[in-house]
Enzyme design. Structure first.
Site, PDB file in Angstrom:
ATOM      1  CG  ASP A   9      -1.932   1.077   1.252  1.00  0.00           C
ATOM      2  OD1 ASP A   9      -1.806   2.033   0.447  1.00  0.00           O
ATOM      3  OD2 ASP A   9      -2.864   1.002   2.068  1.00  0.00           O
ATOM      4  CG  MET A  10       1.828   3.000  -3.742  1.00  0.00           C
ATOM      5  SD  MET A  10       3.555   2.503  -3.753  1.00  0.00           S
ATOM      6  CE  MET A  10       4.351   4.086  -3.953  1.00  0.00           C
ATOM      7  CG  ASP A 103      -2.589   3.348  -2.798  1.00  0.00           C
ATOM      8  OD1 ASP A 103      -3.666   2.722  -2.707  1.00  0.00           O
ATOM      9  OD2 ASP A 103      -2.050   3.920  -1.843  1.00  0.00           O
ATOM     10  CD  GLU A 104      -5.330  -1.355  -0.560  1.00  0.00           C
ATOM     11  OE1 GLU A 104      -5.794  -2.294   0.086  1.00  0.00           O
ATOM     12  OE2 GLU A 104      -5.936  -0.307  -0.765  1.00  0.00           O
TER      13      GLU A 104
HETATM   14  P1  TTP Z   1      -5.207   4.984   0.508  1.00  0.00           P
HETATM   15  O1  TTP Z   1      -4.176   3.940   0.270  1.00  0.00           O
HETATM   16  O2  TTP Z   1      -6.395   4.639   1.353  1.00  0.00           O
HETATM   17  O3  TTP Z   1      -4.546   6.263   1.193  1.00  0.00           O
HETATM   18  P2  TTP Z   1      -3.112   6.913   0.982  1.00  0.00           P
HETATM   19  O4  TTP Z   1      -2.276   6.117   0.042  1.00  0.00           O
HETATM   20  O5  TTP Z   1      -3.296   8.342   0.597  1.00  0.00           O
HETATM   21  O6  TTP Z   1      -2.514   6.900   2.434  1.00  0.00           O
HETATM   22  P3  TTP Z   1      -1.965   5.645   3.277  1.00  0.00           P
HETATM   23  O7  TTP Z   1      -0.525   5.952   3.535  1.00  0.00           O
HETATM   24  O8  TTP Z   1      -2.787   5.638   4.519  1.00  0.00           O
HETATM   25  O9  TTP Z   1      -2.159   4.409   2.448  1.00  0.00           O
HETATM   26  O10 TTP Z   1      -5.771   5.519  -0.877  1.00  0.00           O
HETATM   27  C1  TTP Z   1      -4.965   5.628  -2.026  1.00  0.00           C
HETATM   28  C2  TTP Z   1      -5.324   6.872  -2.806  1.00  0.00           C
HETATM   29  O11 TTP Z   1      -6.702   6.843  -3.160  1.00  0.00           O
HETATM   30  C3  TTP Z   1      -5.136   8.143  -2.006  1.00  0.00           C
HETATM   31  O12 TTP Z   1      -3.814   8.658  -2.113  1.00  0.00           O
HETATM   32  C4  TTP Z   1      -6.169   9.054  -2.601  1.00  0.00           C
HETATM   33  C5  TTP Z   1      -7.273   8.149  -3.087  1.00  0.00           C
HETATM   34  N1  TTP Z   1      -8.410   8.191  -2.146  1.00  0.00           N
HETATM   35  C6  TTP Z   1      -9.445   9.074  -2.417  1.00  0.00           C
HETATM   36  O13 TTP Z   1      -9.430   9.788  -3.438  1.00  0.00           O
HETATM   37  N2  TTP Z   1     -10.478   9.143  -1.533  1.00  0.00           N
HETATM   38  C7  TTP Z   1     -10.539   8.395  -0.389  1.00  0.00           C
HETATM   39  O14 TTP Z   1     -11.500   8.505   0.401  1.00  0.00           O
HETATM   40  C8  TTP Z   1      -9.461   7.482  -0.133  1.00  0.00           C
HETATM   41  C9  TTP Z   1      -9.480   6.639   1.113  1.00  0.00           C
HETATM   42  C10 TTP Z   1      -8.425   7.421  -1.036  1.00  0.00           C
HETATM   43 MG    MG Z   2      -2.101   4.053   0.250  1.00  0.00          MG
END
Ligand code: TTP
Ligand code: MG
Length: 348
Positions: A9-10, A103-104
């Site tokens: 997970d990025m 990103d996952e």
């Molecule tokens: P996530 O992996 O949930 O969040 P993240 O990568 O920003 O942070 P983390 O370090 O906690 O993993 O989501 C990936 C991308 O998806 C995030 O950068 C932006 C987008 N996203 C949205 O646009 N809306 C949302 O509600 C969420 C949860 C994510």
């Molecule tokens: Mg992420």
């Protein structure tokens, strides 16, 4: 561990890309989205998270919590580009990749046997080197635990959960962390005095089945660290293509080429979002008398770019003897590969 599953997970993905593209933003609270009166936050940098800002928060609230934050618009195309790059890089390690979002992903790297830790380190290093971004990686013997592990020490984390660690890790967790238990069930369970996995683990299986229905057995197993779900790689596509029937039958080669150009963009996109490449390009035409002609070419190096696909398609069309008006034109690509391994064998 027999099966080795990674969950990647990025970290603060969109915000990290923005900081990468504009180094002046590094170390600063950056909020992506949430612009305008009704906008909501897509994500924010870890610097902004300290102020309590998070995904899905209304922009005005984020501004109240962190007045010094830098708000940026969402540049989806750019994030997709980086995401594709990352997935391509991952495909060098295994083809058992299940993308979960931009990103996952889950990876099954069992084929690497005992080297799994060095593979996990290598992937982190590789992503950092090629994109400048950090990723959190969870390593375990099933999906549930791997996902739990990637979240363990974000950002830039690497956490392994082995079998002997399971009771200590799982028991204290609150039940909302269990995959498959929704908000309503959490409320109900809380009302029954069940807050942690330890509380829930006291329930006999029949009681679980009664309460959760079909899912009861799965949840019973999950909270004991048992999860048999496979990493489901996208089924390999055999071909991608597009065709169209002209409004009026035509001799006009320029018109046909302009369609092929459009199809190349479409087909290239279909390949790239799946991190695939094609080796065979086929142009198909149907004449006004409904005779179908196809012409194909198989090339040595797999391609995915619209420019390259179009170049081949153009040559193919010009090779077809057009002595009748054409009513339909199509373009497809086949002989699909996940390219990187192919290209690497060429380099040997
Ligand atoms: P996530 O992996 O949930 O969040 P993240 O990568 O920003 O942070 P983390 O370090 O906690 O993993 O989501 C990936 C991308 O998806 C995030 O950068 C932006 C987008 N996203 C949205 O646009 N809306 C949302 O509600 C969420 C949860 C994510
Ligand atoms: Mg992420």
């Amino acid at each position: 561990m027999k099966r080795i599953i990674l969950h990647l997970d990025m970290d603060a993905f969109f915000a990290s890309v923005e900081q990468m593209d504009n180094p002046q933003l590094k170390g600063k609270p950056v909020i992506v989205g949430g612009i305008g009166e009704r906008g909501v936050v897509s994500t924010c940098s870890y610097e902004a998270r300290k102020f309590g800002v998070h995904s899905a928060m209304p922009g005005f609230m984020a501004r109240q919590k962190c007045p010094d934050a830098i708000f940026l618009p969402v540049r989806m195309k750019r994030y997709k580009e980086i995401s594709n790059k990352i997935f391509r890089l991952l495909s060098q390690y295994t083809n058992k990749i299940e993308p979960l979002s931009i990103d996952e992903a889950f990876l099954d790297i069992s084929e690497h046997g005992k080297n799994y830790l060095s593979v996990a380190h290598k992937i982190k290093k590789d992503i950092l080197k090629k994109t400048g971004l950090t990723v959190s990686v969870g390593v375990s013997y099933n999906k549930f635990l791997a996902k739990l592990a990637s979240d363990w020490n974000k950002p830039d984390g690497l956490k392994i959960i082995t079998k002997d660690m399971v009771p200590d890790i799982l028991m204290p967790l609150t039940i909302d962390r269990i995959y498959g238990i929704g908000k309503k069930s959490v409320q109900k369970l809380n009302a029954m005095g069940v807050y942690t996995i330890e509380d829930l683990s006291k329930w006999p299986i029949d009681f679980m089945k009664n309460f959760f229905g079909k899912q009861g057995e799965e949840i019973y197993n999950l909270i004991r660290g048992i999860d048999l779900r496979e990493v489901e790689a996208e089924r390999e596509a055999k071909s991608f293509g597009r065709e169209t029937t002209f409004e009026n039958d035509t001799y006009d080669i320029e018109e046909m080429l302009s369609y092929l150009k459009g199809f190349s963009v479409h087909v290239s996109y279909a390949l790239r979002v799946r991190n695939l490449y094609a080796k065979t390009i086929t142009v198909k035409i149907k004449t006004s008398r409904f005779a179908t002609h196809t012409k194909s070419k198989t090339i040595d190096s797999p391609i995915d770019k619209s420019k390259d696909i179009y170049k081949e398609a153009e040559k193919l069309l010009k090779e077809i003897n057009l002595n009748e008006k054409i009513r339909l034109i199509g373009l497809s690509v086949s002989n699909i590969t996940d390219g990187y391994q192919e290209q690497m064998t060429f380099l040997k």
